[in-house]
Design a protein around this motif. Sequence first.
Motif, PDB file in Angstrom:
ATOM      1  N   PHE A 125       0.836  -1.192   0.000  1.00 22.99           N
ATOM      2  CA  PHE A 125       0.000   0.000   0.000  1.00 22.99           C
ATOM      3  C   PHE A 125       0.872   1.243   0.000  1.00 22.99           C
ATOM      4  O   PHE A 125       1.998   1.223   0.501  1.00 22.99           O
ATOM      5  CB  PHE A 125      -0.915   0.017   1.234  1.00 22.99           C
ATOM      6  CG  PHE A 125      -1.910  -1.099   1.246  1.00 22.99           C
ATOM      7  CD1 PHE A 125      -3.159  -0.943   0.663  1.00 22.99           C
ATOM      8  CD2 PHE A 125      -1.594  -2.315   1.832  1.00 22.99           C
ATOM      9  CE1 PHE A 125      -4.078  -1.978   0.673  1.00 22.99           C
ATOM     10  CE2 PHE A 125      -2.513  -3.368   1.843  1.00 22.99           C
ATOM     11  CZ  PHE A 125      -3.754  -3.193   1.254  1.00 22.99           C
ATOM     12  N   ALA A 126       0.322   2.329  -0.532  1.00 27.56           N
ATOM     13  CA  ALA A 126       0.987   3.629  -0.495  1.00 27.56           C
ATOM     14  C   ALA A 126       0.006   4.645   0.064  1.00 27.56           C
ATOM     15  O   ALA A 126      -1.141   4.714  -0.376  1.00 27.56           O
ATOM     16  CB  ALA A 126       1.425   4.048  -1.898  1.00 27.56           C
ATOM     17  N   VAL A 127       0.456   5.418   1.040  1.00 29.34           N
ATOM     18  CA  VAL A 127      -0.322   6.544   1.539  1.00 29.34           C
ATOM     19  C   VAL A 127       0.100   7.722   0.672  1.00 29.34           C
ATOM     20  O   VAL A 127       1.281   8.104   0.669  1.00 29.34           O
ATOM     21  CB  VAL A 127      -0.024   6.825   3.027  1.00 29.34           C
ATOM     22  CG1 VAL A 127      -0.800   8.043   3.506  1.00 29.34           C
ATOM     23  CG2 VAL A 127      -0.342   5.599   3.877  1.00 29.34           C
ATOM     24  N   THR A 128      -0.841   8.276  -0.111  1.00 28.66           N
ATOM     25  CA  THR A 128      -0.488   9.280  -1.111  1.00 28.66           C
ATOM     26  C   THR A 128      -1.327  10.544  -0.994  1.00 28.66           C
ATOM     27  O   THR A 128      -2.407  10.541  -0.408  1.00 28.66           O
ATOM     28  CB  THR A 128      -0.671   8.720  -2.536  1.00 28.66           C
ATOM     29  OG1 THR A 128      -2.043   8.375  -2.726  1.00 28.66           O
ATOM     30  CG2 THR A 128       0.202   7.499  -2.784  1.00 28.66           C
ATOM     31  N   ALA A 129      -0.809  11.596  -1.616  1.00 23.79           N
ATOM     32  CA  ALA A 129      -1.528  12.859  -1.719  1.00 23.79           C
ATOM     33  C   ALA A 129      -2.250  12.886  -3.058  1.00 23.79           C
ATOM     34  O   ALA A 129      -1.710  12.465  -4.077  1.00 23.79           O
ATOM     35  CB  ALA A 129      -0.557  14.027  -1.635  1.00 23.79           C
ATOM     36  N   LEU A 130      -3.480  13.372  -3.059  1.00 26.96           N
ATOM     37  CA  LEU A 130      -4.249  13.521  -4.289  1.00 26.96           C
ATOM     38  C   LEU A 130      -4.012  14.905  -4.881  1.00 26.96           C
ATOM     39  O   LEU A 130      -3.582  15.825  -4.183  1.00 26.96           O
ATOM     40  CB  LEU A 130      -5.737  13.331  -4.000  1.00 26.96           C
ATOM     41  CG  LEU A 130      -6.141  11.971  -3.444  1.00 26.96           C
ATOM     42  CD1 LEU A 130      -7.594  12.007  -2.985  1.00 26.96           C
ATOM     43  CD2 LEU A 130      -5.933  10.890  -4.489  1.00 26.96           C
ATOM     44  N   ALA A 131      -4.325  15.050  -6.143  1.00 26.91           N
ATOM     45  CA  ALA A 131      -4.236  16.360  -6.779  1.00 26.91           C
ATOM     46  C   ALA A 131      -5.287  17.282  -6.173  1.00 26.91           C
ATOM     47  O   ALA A 131      -6.314  16.816  -5.662  1.00 26.91           O
ATOM     48  CB  ALA A 131      -4.457  16.223  -8.284  1.00 26.91           C
ATOM     49  N   VAL A 132      -5.062  18.581  -6.233  1.00 33.68           N
ATOM     50  CA  VAL A 132      -6.026  19.554  -5.718  1.00 33.68           C
ATOM     51  C   VAL A 132      -7.366  19.330  -6.412  1.00 33.68           C
ATOM     52  O   VAL A 132      -7.437  19.212  -7.636  1.00 33.68           O
ATOM     53  CB  VAL A 132      -5.533  21.002  -5.951  1.00 33.68           C
ATOM     54  CG1 VAL A 132      -6.587  22.006  -5.516  1.00 33.68           C
ATOM     55  CG2 VAL A 132      -4.228  21.235  -5.203  1.00 33.68           C
ATOM     56  N   GLY A 133      -8.436  19.219  -5.624  1.00 37.72           N
ATOM     57  CA  GLY A 133      -9.773  19.008  -6.165  1.00 37.72           C
ATOM     58  C   GLY A 133     -10.129  17.553  -6.424  1.00 37.72           C
ATOM     59  O   GLY A 133     -11.289  17.218  -6.633  1.00 37.72           O
ATOM     60  N   GLU A 134      -9.135  16.658  -6.414  1.00 33.32           N
ATOM     61  CA  GLU A 134      -9.410  15.233  -6.632  1.00 33.32           C
ATOM     62  C   GLU A 134      -9.865  14.605  -5.315  1.00 33.32           C
ATOM     63  O   GLU A 134      -9.372  14.953  -4.248  1.00 33.32           O
ATOM     64  CB  GLU A 134      -8.143  14.521  -7.122  1.00 33.32           C
ATOM     65  CG  GLU A 134      -8.347  13.043  -7.399  1.00 33.32           C
ATOM     66  CD  GLU A 134      -7.070  12.328  -7.831  1.00 33.32           C
ATOM     67  OE1 GLU A 134      -7.173  11.155  -8.191  1.00 33.32           O
ATOM     68  OE2 GLU A 134      -5.988  12.935  -7.791  1.00 33.32           O
ATOM     69  N   ALA A 135     -10.812  13.686  -5.393  1.00 36.08           N
ATOM     70  CA  ALA A 135     -11.302  12.987  -4.206  1.00 36.08           C
ATOM     71  C   ALA A 135     -11.085  11.487  -4.394  1.00 36.08           C
ATOM     72  O   ALA A 135     -11.159  10.982  -5.514  1.00 36.08           O
ATOM     73  CB  ALA A 135     -12.784  13.275  -3.996  1.00 36.08           C
ATOM     74  N   PRO A 136     -10.822  10.775  -3.307  1.00 33.42           N
ATOM     75  CA  PRO A 136     -10.701   9.317  -3.440  1.00 33.42           C
ATOM     76  C   PRO A 136     -12.059   8.722  -3.797  1.00 33.42           C
ATOM     77  O   PRO A 136     -13.100   9.352  -3.559  1.00 33.42           O
ATOM     78  CB  PRO A 136     -10.241   8.864  -2.055  1.00 33.42           C
ATOM     79  CG  PRO A 136     -10.624   9.965  -1.127  1.00 33.42           C
ATOM     80  CD  PRO A 136     -10.651  11.222  -1.936  1.00 33.42           C
ATOM     81  N   PRO A 137     -12.086   7.524  -4.387  1.00 36.15           N
ATOM     82  CA  PRO A 137     -13.379   6.903  -4.707  1.00 36.15           C
ATOM     83  C   PRO A 137     -14.192   6.670  -3.439  1.00 36.15           C
ATOM     84  O   PRO A 137     -13.633   6.501  -2.362  1.00 36.15           O
ATOM     85  CB  PRO A 137     -12.993   5.583  -5.382  1.00 36.15           C
ATOM     86  CG  PRO A 137     -11.589   5.319  -4.970  1.00 36.15           C
ATOM     87  CD  PRO A 137     -10.957   6.652  -4.684  1.00 36.15           C
TER      88      PRO A 137
END
Length: 189
Positions: A125-137
């Motif tokens: 697993f990777a704990v990651t940052a999303l792009a600005v405005g992107e939300a996880p599913p």
Amino acid sequence: ANVTVKAFTNISLTAINIIANRTINNAAIITKKIEESALTVPKPAEKSYQFIQIDKTNIADVALRTVKIRFSVARSWLTENNILETQIALQRSEANGWRKLPTQKTSSDDVNVYYESDSPGLSIFAVTALAVGEAPPSTIPEVTTSTTLPAESTTTTTAPMSGTKPDYTFLIIIIVIGAIVAAVFLRKK
């Protein structure tokens, strides 16, 4: 059977909750932090906070009804990287690459922000940052291919891991809990 384990050291995991849809005997789980240089799979495109390997023995993904992974991210890392608390997602390494998992912020304190993710199984697993405005599913997408890593990806690496060691306390707890679950299940018969 419903098993929650909370014994982790030197890793951002705070708990793993597993609900099995069938009896699992002699199961074992070992967790460890992986340095980016020691990854056995390509890294995700997103900025990564931590990589975590959760190895399993005698547990098929199809035997798992639900896997909830709880983890934390240091506020200092979020601030240093200009990342909002809502821009964090757990990603799972699969045969076709990385898959973003449903991730929700559960709480925070002065030092950490805490999250929970649903996963179809155990892996890297990777704990990651999303792009600005992107939300996880919001839900786990259906798996169209095998979610098991290729055999060569599950071997133990010999690359330096900055002094981190597998957390054997977790393995012992899982074995004891597995024995208890098996005894209870067999007693019902």
